[in-house]
Design an enzyme around this catalytic site. Sequence first.
Site, PDB file in Angstrom:
ATOM      1  N   SER A 257       0.848  -1.187   0.000  1.00  0.00           N
ATOM      2  CA  SER A 257       0.000   0.000   0.000  1.00  0.00           C
ATOM      3  C   SER A 257       0.885   1.239   0.000  1.00  0.00           C
ATOM      4  CB  SER A 257      -0.906   0.004   1.232  1.00  0.00           C
ATOM      5  OG  SER A 257      -0.119   0.245   2.376  1.00  0.00           O
ATOM      6  N   LYS A 258       0.245   2.392  -0.096  1.00  0.00           N
ATOM      7  CA  LYS A 258       0.957   3.679  -0.154  1.00  0.00           C
ATOM      8  C   LYS A 258       2.002   3.824   0.948  1.00  0.00           C
ATOM      9  CE  LYS A 258      -0.155   6.855  -3.203  1.00  0.00           C
ATOM     10  NZ  LYS A 258      -1.214   6.631  -4.068  1.00  0.00           N
TER      11      LYS A 258
END
Length: 477
Positions: A257-258
């Site tokens: 994820s980010k």
Amino acid sequence: MASNSGNGTGADRPVVTRFAPSPTGFLHIGNARTGLFSWLYARHFGGKALLRIEDTDKARSTQEAIDVILEGLDWLGLEFDGEPVYQSQRADRHAEVANKLLAAGRAYKCFATPEELAQMREEQRAAKKPMRYDGRWRDRDPSEAPEGAPFTVRIKTETRGDTVIEDAVQGTVKVKNEEIDDFILLRADGTPTYMLAVVVDDMDMGCTHIIRGDDHLNNAFRQLQVIKAMQGVEDGWDEPTYAHIPLIHGNDGAKLSKRHGALGVRDYRAMGILPETLFNYLLRLGWGHGDQEEFTREEAIEYFDLTGVNKGPSRFDMKKLLNMNGNYIRAADDARLARLAAELIGPQADVALLTEAMPVLKTRARDMNELAEGAAFLFKQRPLEMTEKAAELLDEEARQHLAQISARLSSESDWTIEPLEANLKAYAEELDLGLGKLAQPLRAALTGQTTSPGIFDVLVLLGREESLARIDAQAAG
Ligand code: GLU
């Protein structure tokens, strides 16, 4: 050409794969890997690799978002066959399939209102039953609905037995048919659902192999219901071979994820990763061939198959990517690297000089930005701007040394590494100083920085005139 037998159904058909990204504003590296695997599989078997843009979400699917995908694939060198298929342009065909299923009695009109369905789900929740459509219009006559009432079209799924998938990566996976509800094919406004659109497009494009992320495994069971229902209605609805690829996780084992850093192909390009590095890194992320780490494109095509795909999630490792990038930089053509570096440095950069300097410049860089930064000294204007650390090095004593060095080097007729090194070493010995003591201020004077390629390389790359001018500009007068 290799044979594609032993891969489940469709063994005697030429391989056709597809990559079906949704335009979301960036090309996620996980998706790029799926695209790479689909592309490689088709190339390995001499088949076709098709591209479909799943642009049915009108709000997100801007031309800009589509261009990001096309640009990313192009940069990675993944050339797909023919023109891309745009899913949004095929809504009529999707509706046609739903209507054919309706006519064949394999789908039906459902007049349940949204309120009614919400209540149904509420009751299921209260009774702790699985929440799925209960088939209330499956056997009812449409004439029982109020005149002109809106309806959706739902598939009539199998209720007994199992749906089994021999997944080329996951192995045998099955679901009880009773767990698959009669899902919607056409909404009340006549637009097709995603579930319908995907499978109609896959079949119309003649896909023999559906290679995609394993977050779509559940969809496969539903999409197969449509395929099986259509088999009695139209030709060409052969079950494809599915291959659901495990997702990519971050180094901590959590889904990527980010928070783990950059996710888009464009981000890696901006970080100075070469396309061949990302190609190879994504290839190795979830696929292996013995213990080989680096593959040329040709090798990747030759060796790629689905049996080499790992069943477990893979871990993204930035350090490994950067190390790999360093290897690819060192192996890359100097003139090409020079052009790339020149773009990063700006209009003052000289590609010819960069090309000449490249063997020295590329020895340590792990990304192109680092390489460009390391090369920037070549194009600086006098008087050089000094970094803070470089300025600190140039105290009075250092400036005295620079004056001496200038005098000594200006009498050097052979401006190459060996005599320059011998000259400076002799001076260091005379002073009973380590060479580093002299090299550090010299580096500051020549580059304005405290890090650079080897000091004698710097002297040679700058040339006699420029080197002496830079030294003199900092020497005690
Ligand atoms: N468009 C879907 C996605 O981007 C992929 C659909 C599929 O491969 O079937 O996740």
